[in-house]
Design a protein around this motif. Structure first.
Motif, PDB file in Angstrom:
ATOM      1  N   GLU A  47       0.854  -1.194   0.000  1.00  0.00           N
ATOM      2  CA  GLU A  47       0.000   0.000   0.000  1.00  0.00           C
ATOM      3  C   GLU A  47       0.886   1.239   0.000  1.00  0.00           C
ATOM      4  O   GLU A  47       1.741   1.405   0.868  1.00  0.00           O
ATOM      5  CB  GLU A  47      -0.908  -0.002   1.229  1.00  0.00           C
ATOM      6  N   LYS A  93       0.889   5.367   0.052  1.00  0.00           N
ATOM      7  CA  LYS A  93       0.056   6.519   0.409  1.00  0.00           C
ATOM      8  C   LYS A  93       0.799   7.807   0.055  1.00  0.00           C
ATOM      9  O   LYS A  93       1.960   7.989   0.420  1.00  0.00           O
ATOM     10  CB  LYS A  93      -0.283   6.493   1.891  1.00  0.00           C
ATOM     11  N   ASN A 116       0.525  11.905   0.426  1.00  0.00           N
ATOM     12  CA  ASN A 116      -0.120  13.017   1.119  1.00  0.00           C
ATOM     13  C   ASN A 116       0.431  14.341   0.589  1.00  0.00           C
ATOM     14  O   ASN A 116       1.654  14.526   0.535  1.00  0.00           O
ATOM     15  CB  ASN A 116       0.128  12.940   2.628  1.00  0.00           C
ATOM     16  N   GLU A 119      -5.132  13.270  -0.122  1.00  0.00           N
ATOM     17  CA  GLU A 119      -4.507  11.971   0.146  1.00  0.00           C
ATOM     18  C   GLU A 119      -4.948  10.960  -0.904  1.00  0.00           C
ATOM     19  O   GLU A 119      -6.129  10.854  -1.227  1.00  0.00           O
ATOM     20  CB  GLU A 119      -4.888  11.474   1.544  1.00  0.00           C
ATOM     21  N   LYS A 120      -3.984  10.235  -1.418  1.00  0.00           N
ATOM     22  CA  LYS A 120      -4.277   9.183  -2.388  1.00  0.00           C
ATOM     23  C   LYS A 120      -3.598   7.897  -1.945  1.00  0.00           C
ATOM     24  O   LYS A 120      -2.424   7.898  -1.556  1.00  0.00           O
ATOM     25  CB  LYS A 120      -3.778   9.576  -3.782  1.00  0.00           C
ATOM     26  N   ILE A 121      -4.350   6.800  -2.017  1.00  0.00           N
ATOM     27  CA  ILE A 121      -3.825   5.498  -1.610  1.00  0.00           C
ATOM     28  C   ILE A 121      -3.853   4.562  -2.816  1.00  0.00           C
ATOM     29  O   ILE A 121      -4.890   4.397  -3.461  1.00  0.00           O
ATOM     30  CB  ILE A 121      -4.640   4.900  -0.455  1.00  0.00           C
ATOM     31  N   LYS A 135       5.490  10.602   0.539  1.00  0.00           N
ATOM     32  CA  LYS A 135       5.149   9.228   0.176  1.00  0.00           C
ATOM     33  C   LYS A 135       5.478   8.288   1.328  1.00  0.00           C
ATOM     34  O   LYS A 135       6.562   8.358   1.904  1.00  0.00           O
ATOM     35  CB  LYS A 135       5.933   8.780  -1.059  1.00  0.00           C
TER      36      LYS A 135
END
Length: 336
Positions: free
Chosen positions: A166, A168, A170, A177-179, A229
């Protein structure tokens, strides 16, 4: 203690007693550290008891049609699905942390694993398997052909939102925020070309670096570059080794004579991944168009979970067979 205040008449003598008041306050008893609830022990007590004899799914080729509503569907070539489920079922029984992951994060495949563990194989469970797999292919003339690449099955159909990795991102400016979720980790084959399974740890590290570097270096919302990141491993990791089996790719690296099949004993039992320790559970084997799982139990015993086994039982792998070279397109590890 009201009787202490009553009048007594003993031998004609009358005596009045009063309740004795004590100023001494008792200290509360301290609970011993061995009696303090421990969440880890609670998980161990709640998880399924370790069992040497796990249920085994039977390939749809050996069964009659499944029933969905009023429709009867012949389900074929379920080996990719069955090998994944058997691997997850073993981890569910052998590792308390993975048991907790399955019970807390609900989805169709996790519910299926729990049902298989609690109730064993049944016609109802096979019907549920058909429901899960009906989106993998078109039903033609009452037949659902589930022949599919095992990594593709995980990524697109049964575990698309369960991460092996995963990432992430920011944005420090707009707080966006994107995951990104990677269900299956595609391994860099170069370390495996050079050192066989001894290079697996290096291959995993290089692959993580590749995935992180491949993500965008700007915010998707405000287009700013002030981003942070972070990345983390999931409760399990699926490692795709298919690139290491491509002879042409190895030849281009100048390693045409490198090995493309490996023994079970060569596979590392532990991996350090995203600053966490992971334990090897199974190797998905591919032979003549058929997938099955070679699983290493918590006791160290190797088992073959083959849905085409004539006895329809889990078979023990002998020490001689452990040293047999096999085509291993997928590895399954769980976090410990």
């Amino acid at each position: 203690m009201s009787f202490l205040n009553e009048n007594e008449n003993w031998r004609g003598l009358t005596k009045k007693t009063e309740l004795i008041q004590s100023n001494v306050q008792g200290r509360p008893k301290k609970r011993g550290k061995y009696l303090t609830p421990c969440p880890d022990i609670q998980i161990i007590r709640q998880r399924p008891k370790f069992s040497l004899n796990l249920p085994l799914l039977v390939n749809g080729n050996s069964l009659g049609p499944a029933k969905i509503g009023k429709q009867f569907i012949a389900v074929r070539n379920t080996c990719a699905f069955d090998s994944i489920v058997q691997s997850m079922l073993t981890a569910y029984h052998d590792f308390a942390t993975y048991y907790q992951h399955i019970t807390e994060s609900k989805n169709a495949i996790h519910d299926f694993v729990e049902a298989l563990s609690k109730s064993g194989v049944s016609s109802k469970l096979y019907n549920e398997r058909c429901v899960i797999l009906k989106h993998t292919s078109e039903i033609k003339n009452g037949v659902l052909d589930c022949e599919i690449n095992v990594a593709t099955l995980i990524e697109l159909h049964i575990l698309p939102n369960t991460p092996s990795l995963e990432i992430k991102i920011n944005c420090n400016d707009c707080q966006y925020e994107k995951i990104s979720i990677i269900p299956v980790l595609e391994l860099n084959p170069d370390p495996i070309f050079k050192e066989a399974m001894r290079g697996l740890q290096e291959a995993v590290c290089k692959s993580v670096e590749h995935y992180v570097s491949k993500t965008r270096n700007e915010c998707c919302f405000c287009k700013g570059t002030n981003i942070t990141k972070t990345f983390a491993g999931g409760s399990h990791i699926f490692l795709n080794l298919e690139a290491a089996e491509i002879g042409l790719l190895a030849a281009r690296r100048g390693l045409a004579n490198c090995r493309k099949q490996f023994t079970l004993s060569e596979i590392p039992g532990n991996l350090n991944y995203c600053d966490r320790q992971y334990k090897m559970v199974s190797a998905i084997i591919f032979v003549a168009g058929h997938y099955y799982a070679c699983i290493k139990r918590a006791t160290g015993r190797w088992e073959e979970h083959n849905d085409l086994c004539s006895s329809q039982k889990v078979m023990t792998i002998t020490k001689r067979d452990v040293l047999k070279q096999r085509r291993t397109p997928l590895l399954f590890y769980v976090r410990i």
